[in-house]
Design a protein around this motif. Structure first.
Motif, PDB file in Angstrom:
ATOM      1  N   UNK A 186       0.824  -1.205   0.000  1.00  0.00           N
ATOM      2  CA  UNK A 186       0.000   0.000   0.000  1.00  0.00           C
ATOM      3  C   UNK A 186       0.862   1.259   0.000  1.00  0.00           C
ATOM      4  N   UNK A 187       1.980   1.232   0.686  1.00  0.00           N
ATOM      5  CA  UNK A 187       2.876   2.390   0.664  1.00  0.00           C
ATOM      6  C   UNK A 187       3.546   2.534  -0.694  1.00  0.00           C
ATOM      7  N   UNK A 188       3.942   1.411  -1.289  1.00  0.00           N
ATOM      8  CA  UNK A 188       4.610   1.459  -2.590  1.00  0.00           C
ATOM      9  C   UNK A 188       3.670   1.924  -3.695  1.00  0.00           C
ATOM     10  N   UNK A 189       2.411   1.561  -3.597  1.00  0.00           N
ATOM     11  CA  UNK A 189       1.448   1.938  -4.633  1.00  0.00           C
ATOM     12  C   UNK A 189       0.707   3.235  -4.319  1.00  0.00           C
ATOM     13  N   UNK A 190       1.030   3.898  -3.217  1.00  0.00           N
ATOM     14  CA  UNK A 190       0.324   5.127  -2.843  1.00  0.00           C
ATOM     15  C   UNK A 190       0.462   6.232  -3.889  1.00  0.00           C
ATOM     16  N   UNK A 191       1.650   6.495  -4.447  1.00  0.00           N
ATOM     17  CA  UNK A 191       1.724   7.551  -5.478  1.00  0.00           C
ATOM     18  C   UNK A 191       0.823   7.273  -6.677  1.00  0.00           C
ATOM     19  N   UNK A 193      -2.021   5.611  -6.646  1.00  0.00           N
ATOM     20  CA  UNK A 193      -3.409   5.828  -6.229  1.00  0.00           C
ATOM     21  C   UNK A 193      -3.733   7.313  -6.129  1.00  0.00           C
ATOM     22  N   UNK A 194      -2.781   8.089  -5.631  1.00  0.00           N
ATOM     23  CA  UNK A 194      -2.984   9.544  -5.578  1.00  0.00           C
ATOM     24  C   UNK A 194      -3.085  10.112  -6.991  1.00  0.00           C
ATOM     25  N   UNK A 195      -2.220   9.629  -7.899  1.00  0.00           N
ATOM     26  CA  UNK A 195      -2.263  10.121  -9.267  1.00  0.00           C
ATOM     27  C   UNK A 195      -3.555   9.769  -9.972  1.00  0.00           C
ATOM     28  N   UNK A 196      -4.043   8.550  -9.772  1.00  0.00           N
ATOM     29  CA  UNK A 196      -5.308   8.151 -10.398  1.00  0.00           C
ATOM     30  C   UNK A 196      -6.457   8.992  -9.866  1.00  0.00           C
ATOM     31  N   UNK A 309       9.853  -8.471  -8.771  1.00  0.00           N
ATOM     32  CA  UNK A 309       9.628  -7.192  -9.457  1.00  0.00           C
ATOM     33  C   UNK A 309       8.299  -7.235 -10.226  1.00  0.00           C
ATOM     34  N   UNK A 310       7.242  -7.425  -9.474  1.00  0.00           N
ATOM     35  CA  UNK A 310       5.914  -7.515 -10.085  1.00  0.00           C
ATOM     36  C   UNK A 310       4.883  -7.089  -9.055  1.00  0.00           C
ATOM     37  N   UNK A 311       3.962  -6.219  -9.486  1.00  0.00           N
ATOM     38  CA  UNK A 311       2.871  -5.792  -8.618  1.00  0.00           C
ATOM     39  C   UNK A 311       1.626  -6.612  -8.931  1.00  0.00           C
ATOM     40  N   UNK A 312       0.850  -6.958  -7.922  1.00  0.00           N
ATOM     41  CA  UNK A 312      -0.365  -7.753  -8.167  1.00  0.00           C
ATOM     42  C   UNK A 312      -1.406  -6.957  -8.929  1.00  0.00           C
ATOM     43  N   UNK A 313      -2.310  -7.680  -9.572  1.00  0.00           N
ATOM     44  CA  UNK A 313      -3.400  -7.025 -10.278  1.00  0.00           C
ATOM     45  C   UNK A 313      -4.340  -6.354  -9.284  1.00  0.00           C
ATOM     46  N   UNK A 314      -4.953  -5.262  -9.734  1.00  0.00           N
ATOM     47  CA  UNK A 314      -5.852  -4.477  -8.889  1.00  0.00           C
ATOM     48  C   UNK A 314      -7.227  -4.456  -9.545  1.00  0.00           C
ATOM     49  N   UNK A 315      -8.258  -4.710  -8.734  1.00  0.00           N
ATOM     50  CA  UNK A 315      -9.622  -4.667  -9.235  1.00  0.00           C
ATOM     51  C   UNK A 315     -10.143  -3.256  -9.330  1.00  0.00           C
ATOM     52  N   UNK A 316     -11.371  -3.120  -9.794  1.00  0.00           N
ATOM     53  CA  UNK A 316     -11.977  -1.792  -9.914  1.00  0.00           C
ATOM     54  C   UNK A 316     -12.279  -1.171  -8.556  1.00  0.00           C
ATOM     55  N   UNK A 317     -12.194  -1.965  -7.504  1.00  0.00           N
ATOM     56  CA  UNK A 317     -12.386  -1.419  -6.162  1.00  0.00           C
ATOM     57  C   UNK A 317     -11.083  -0.912  -5.556  1.00  0.00           C
TER      58      UNK A 317
END
Length: 328
Positions: A186-191, A193-196, A309-317
């Motif tokens: 969640x910390x790594x993907x925070x930027x 999520x903020x950008x989206x 070096x791979x991020x998991x898939x993210x759903x529409x939620x």
């Protein structure tokens, strides 16, 4: 190289030319020894002469024929074994063919003219249906091209090799490694999520502030401190296009400046990549991979880093869909 191996008929001819004189010479040497032992070598022709014209007894001829028959049988057995080995090597090349043209070339000495090769039912039966059914070479090639499923399967086989366990048990170890690898997700993907979220809000908000009468009036009067056009007493008297023409006076600099900033950021990222300077994504994935590889040093470091070096898939939620098991 099986393709460079001669045809079985050529092998038979070569071995025949090589072994038949040897058989004749050995039979003649045996006849000479028999004549010498019987004391008749002085009466007959010398053993250094050729077989033609030599006076041999019936028993000596029978012995020569028996020896020749035995060696001929041995030669035939060797030729049969050689032919079998050639066919086995050719079968290996056929099974190792990467496409139908290579398979046809392996089955024939040359690509004959005719219809293009098509898959057969036997080929379809041998086709792998899961990434775990592929050989190590194919997995390595897919992994070097960035295929994540190949990274997962290679790591599973590395776990099996190091820990001495089966594929099903290696799945449990991989699940533990995956849980550790996603600790700071969640910390790594925070930027991102903020950008989206910011892009979504700015896109919808920009449209409303330009064309929506109520939002445009509130922003124009309260923020931009603009007055309604001459002859307009209420914003409801204006059409959508008239509202857009009125708001464009102060929205154009705002939208234009924002677009120029994004263009500059994109240009800066392109120059960073040309200099082999890692932007945030590459730097974050490298940190993520090194952290996981340091946590599990018993496994091959390159294999672990490629997998991590791979991020998991993210759903529409906006929530990740973790694939703890490589069952796809």
């Amino acid at each position: 190289d099986v393709s460079a191996f001669p045809h079985p008929a050529v092998c038979l001819m070569v071995l025949g030319k090589r072994w038949l004189p040897t058989v004749t010479h050995q039979a003649w040497s045996l006849a000479c020894r028999l004549r010498y032992q019987s004391g008749t070598s002085s009466a007959g022709p010398t053993c250094t002469s050729t077989p033609q014209g030599a006076g041999l007894t019936s028993s000596e001829i029978q012995t020569i024929l028996r020896v020749a028959a035995e060696e001929r049988a041995e030669l035939r057995a060797q030729l049969a074994q050689l032919s079998q080995d050639v066919r086995a090597l050719r079968d290996v090349k056929v099974l190792g063919a990467r496409n139908l043209l290579e398979r046809q070339m392996a089955l024939k000495d040359a690509l004959l003219e005719g219809p293009e090769p098509r898959p057969t039912r036997a080929i379809a039966l041998d086709s792998p249906s899961h990434i775990c059914q592929m050989d190590n070479t194919s997995l390595a090639e897919l992994a070097e091209h960035g295929h994540h499923a190949a990274h997962v399967e290679r790591l599973l086989r590395e776990i099996m090799k190091v820990d001495g366990i089966e594929w099903e048990a290696a799945q449990e170890v991989l699940a533990q490694m995956d849980s550790y690898n996603e600790r700071f997700y969640w910390l790594e993907s925070l930027p991102y999520r903020i950008g989206i979220s910011a892009a979504f809000v700015c896109g919808i908000g920009g449209y409303l502030m330009v064309f929506n009468p109520q939002v445009a009036f509130a922003f124009g009067i309260g923020v931009a401190h603009e007055e309604l056009p001459d002859g307009v007493a209420d914003i409801s008297e204006m059409t959508v296009y008239q509202v857009g023409s009125w708001t464009w006076g102060w929205m154009e600099p705002l939208i234009g400046t924002g677009s120029f900033i994004l263009l500059c950021l994109q240009f800066m990222r392109a120059q960073m990549q040309k200099m082999n300077m890692s932007p945030y994504t590459e730097a974050m994935l490298r940190f993520r991979a090194n952290r996981c590889a340091d946590r599990f040093p018993q496994y091959d470091r390159k294999t672990v880093r490629q997998w991590a070096k791979h991020l998991p898939q993210v759903g529409h939620d906006f929530f990740p869909t973790y694939r703890r098991y490589a069952r796809w």
